[in-house]
Scaffold this active site. Structure first.
Site, PDB file in Angstrom:
ATOM      1  CE  LYS A  89      -1.276  -4.709   3.312  1.00 21.14           C
ATOM      2  NZ  LYS A  89      -1.556  -6.037   2.743  1.00 21.14           N
ATOM      3  CB  SER A 136      -0.850  -0.023   1.269  1.00 17.95           C
ATOM      4  OG  SER A 136      -1.391   1.240   1.520  1.00 17.95           O
ATOM      5  CE1 TYR A 191      -3.559  -3.028   5.572  1.00 15.95           C
ATOM      6  CE2 TYR A 191      -3.279  -0.664   5.188  1.00 15.95           C
ATOM      7  CZ  TYR A 191      -3.467  -1.940   4.699  1.00 15.95           C
ATOM      8  OH  TYR A 191      -3.560  -2.154   3.344  1.00 15.95           O
TER       9      TYR A 191
HETATM   10  P1  NAD Z   1     -10.807  -7.312   1.277  1.00 16.67           P
HETATM   11  O1  NAD Z   1     -10.975  -7.358   2.750  1.00 16.67           O
HETATM   12  O2  NAD Z   1     -11.986  -7.042   0.430  1.00 16.67           O
HETATM   13  O3  NAD Z   1     -10.142  -8.674   0.770  1.00 16.67           O
HETATM   14  C1  NAD Z   1      -9.253  -9.423   1.556  1.00 16.67           C
HETATM   15  C2  NAD Z   1      -9.771 -10.854   1.562  1.00 16.67           C
HETATM   16  O4  NAD Z   1      -8.878 -11.668   2.353  1.00 16.67           O
HETATM   17  C3  NAD Z   1     -11.159 -10.995   2.179  1.00 16.67           C
HETATM   18  O5  NAD Z   1     -11.982 -11.710   1.272  1.00 16.67           O
HETATM   19  C4  NAD Z   1     -10.935 -11.786   3.469  1.00 16.67           C
HETATM   20  O6  NAD Z   1     -12.025 -12.641   3.735  1.00 16.67           O
HETATM   21  C5  NAD Z   1      -9.661 -12.532   3.155  1.00 16.67           C
HETATM   22  N1  NAD Z   1      -8.802 -12.872   4.306  1.00 16.67           N
HETATM   23  C6  NAD Z   1      -8.328 -12.072   5.291  1.00 16.67           C
HETATM   24  N2  NAD Z   1      -7.519 -12.765   6.104  1.00 16.67           N
HETATM   25  C7  NAD Z   1      -7.461 -14.030   5.632  1.00 16.67           C
HETATM   26  C8  NAD Z   1      -6.783 -15.201   6.035  1.00 16.67           C
HETATM   27  N3  NAD Z   1      -5.988 -15.234   7.093  1.00 16.67           N
HETATM   28  N4  NAD Z   1      -6.970 -16.323   5.306  1.00 16.67           N
HETATM   29  C9  NAD Z   1      -7.783 -16.337   4.225  1.00 16.67           C
HETATM   30  N5  NAD Z   1      -8.442 -15.249   3.792  1.00 16.67           N
HETATM   31  C10 NAD Z   1      -8.280 -14.111   4.484  1.00 16.67           C
HETATM   32  O7  NAD Z   1      -9.652  -6.247   0.982  1.00 16.67           O
HETATM   33  P2  NAD Z   1      -9.154  -5.626  -0.401  1.00 16.67           P
HETATM   34  O8  NAD Z   1      -9.545  -4.208  -0.414  1.00 16.67           O
HETATM   35  O9  NAD Z   1      -9.532  -6.495  -1.532  1.00 16.67           O
HETATM   36  O10 NAD Z   1      -7.596  -5.679  -0.166  1.00 16.67           O
HETATM   37  C11 NAD Z   1      -6.796  -6.746  -0.623  1.00 16.67           C
HETATM   38  C12 NAD Z   1      -5.356  -6.513  -0.198  1.00 16.67           C
HETATM   39  O11 NAD Z   1      -4.923  -5.245  -0.718  1.00 16.67           O
HETATM   40  C13 NAD Z   1      -5.168  -6.440   1.322  1.00 16.67           C
HETATM   41  O12 NAD Z   1      -3.935  -7.068   1.643  1.00 16.67           O
HETATM   42  C14 NAD Z   1      -5.103  -4.962   1.604  1.00 16.67           C
HETATM   43  O13 NAD Z   1      -4.348  -4.663   2.736  1.00 16.67           O
HETATM   44  C15 NAD Z   1      -4.410  -4.442   0.335  1.00 16.67           C
HETATM   45  N6  NAD Z   1      -4.700  -3.019   0.067  1.00 16.67           N
HETATM   46  C16 NAD Z   1      -5.998  -2.605  -0.068  1.00 16.67           C
HETATM   47  C17 NAD Z   1      -6.262  -1.246  -0.303  1.00 16.67           C
HETATM   48  C18 NAD Z   1      -7.689  -0.737  -0.425  1.00 16.67           C
HETATM   49  O14 NAD Z   1      -7.889   0.464  -0.366  1.00 16.67           O
HETATM   50  N7  NAD Z   1      -8.676  -1.578  -0.617  1.00 16.67           N
HETATM   51  C19 NAD Z   1      -5.218  -0.338  -0.414  1.00 16.67           C
HETATM   52  C20 NAD Z   1      -3.912  -0.794  -0.296  1.00 16.67           C
HETATM   53  C21 NAD Z   1      -3.672  -2.154  -0.060  1.00 16.67           C
END
Ligand code: NAD
Ligand code: UDP
Length: 332
Positions: free
Chosen positions: A152, A124, A148
């Protein structure tokens, strides 16, 4: 290619699975559904007319990971699974360190054991902390302001050590800016439970009359209109970036980090106006005090990702606003 997608039923994961399937790749998903729903698998099939293999379970569960690698000849892993709410991470740091770090370490250990050493990791822009200069380049100093973000950065460091220790690994670290919007079909998108933390899901709920008004966190920043500026990127563009990154790690060894953004910064007020105009709805707002830990402005230098991955976002802010609202209208 056959890819394992951790967190593949989540917001960014599901859009990436669609792009991979459209690209002709095979996909295996593992997700524990802690922040997503199983029906996403059906929606993915409906959009693509293709099958995916789904394992419901935890990435921390090494036995399950072993089963997956034994039963599937995986070429590349894209690791999305993790917790992502900044505020919650301040309240429950151990939960964040446990889930985000242990899942990644276990995953890499099992990948090592099965000789699968190609990984794309979801990082991120939060790892840039309070950037001194804009636009943000990949070689800027890294720091974090909440647990958080620290997970990362710690994972980035773990992956760098791993790639240094064993030159067979190929790893792409993707630093996302602000993903918003949804698939144009309206079948998959972002649907946070409760009151959203992020701007776009909040705007959507105000427009949909689920919330009364948007609180704009400060209008006294040193930006064009005083409100915070961010680099919003359409989630489908972001998903396409993963297809390119997967190809990169498949073809080349080593580790590198790439910004995935558009390079454009929009203020909160610009976002509200654009959303109103594109969707022909009213978004009421009040200006409140700054949110703790927020920075004034954040947007990407996108040159490196273009040069190395061939990545360029093509969707407009109009598309982002239209698709975000369309998803909600279709799923009311
Ligand atoms: P999200 O919560 O929609 O998706 C993450 C998925 O991982 C979920 O479906 C959840 O059920 C699953 N999950 C969590 N822990 C788990 C585990 N231990 N085992 C199996 N499944 C697990 O989030 P997103 O927005 O799709 O983000 C995806 C990735 O991108 C994350 O790592 C997040 O930190 C990163 N990210 C997101 C953003 C944003 O703004 N959405 C920005 C920067 C980085
Ligand atoms: N923001 C806001 N009200 C909200 C949520 C967000 O004014 O209810 C502002 C926030 O201060 C920032 C921008 O919108 O300037 C984007 O916030 P978001 O939480 O979506 O992303 P991040 O700050 O993590 O980049």
């Amino acid at each position: 290619m056959k890819l394992l997608i951790t967190g593949g039923t989540g917001y960014i994961g599901s859009h990436t699975v669609v792009e991979l399937l459209n690209n002709g790749d095979e996909v295996v998903i593992i997700d524990n559904l802690s922040n997503s729903k199983k029906d996403v698998i059906e929606k993915i099939k409906e959009i693509t007319n293709k099958e995916v293999t789904f394992y419901e379970g935890d990435v921390k569960d090494k036995n399950l990971l072993e089963e997956i690698f034994k039963n599937n000849k995986i070429d590349v892993v894209i690791h999305f699974a993790g917790y992502k709410a900044v505020g919650e991470s301040v309240e429950k740091p151990l939960m964040y360190y446990d889930n985000n770090l242990i899942s990644t370490i276990n995953l890499c250990e099992v990948m090592n054991k099965y000789g699968v050493k190609k990984l794309v990791f979801s990082s991120s822009a939060t790892v840039y902390g309070m950037p001194k200069e804009l636009p943000i380049k990949e070689d800027f100093p890294l720091s974090t302001t909440n647990p958080y973000g620290t997970t990362k950065l710690m994972i980035e460091n773990i992956l760098r050590d791993l790639a240094y220790s064993d030159k067979d690994w190929s790893i792409a670290i993707l630093r996302y800016f602000n993903p918003i919007g949804a698939h144009e079909s309206g079948l998959i998108g972002e649907n946070p439970n409760g009151i959203p933390n992020n701007l776009m899901p909040y705007i959507v709920k105000v427009a949909n009359k689920e919330l009364d008004h948007l609180n704009i966190f400060g209008d006294d920043y040193d930006t064009k209109d005083g409100t915070g500026v961010r680099d919003y990127i359409h989630v489908v563009d972001l998903a396409k970036g993963h297809v390119l990154a997967a190809k990169k790690v498949f073809d080349e060894k080593g580790i590198d980090a790439y910004n995935l953004g558009t390079g454009n910064g929009y203020s909160v007020l610009e976002m509200v106006k654009k959303f109103e105009e594109v969707n022909n709805v009213k978004v009421n707002y009040v200006i409140t005090k700054r949110r703790e830990g927020d920075i004034a402005a954040c947007y990407a230098d996108t040159n490196y990702a273009f040069e190395k991955l061939g990545f360029k976002a093509t969707k407009t802010l109009d598309d982002m606003c239209k698709d975000a609202y369309n998803f909600v209208l279709k799923n009311r």
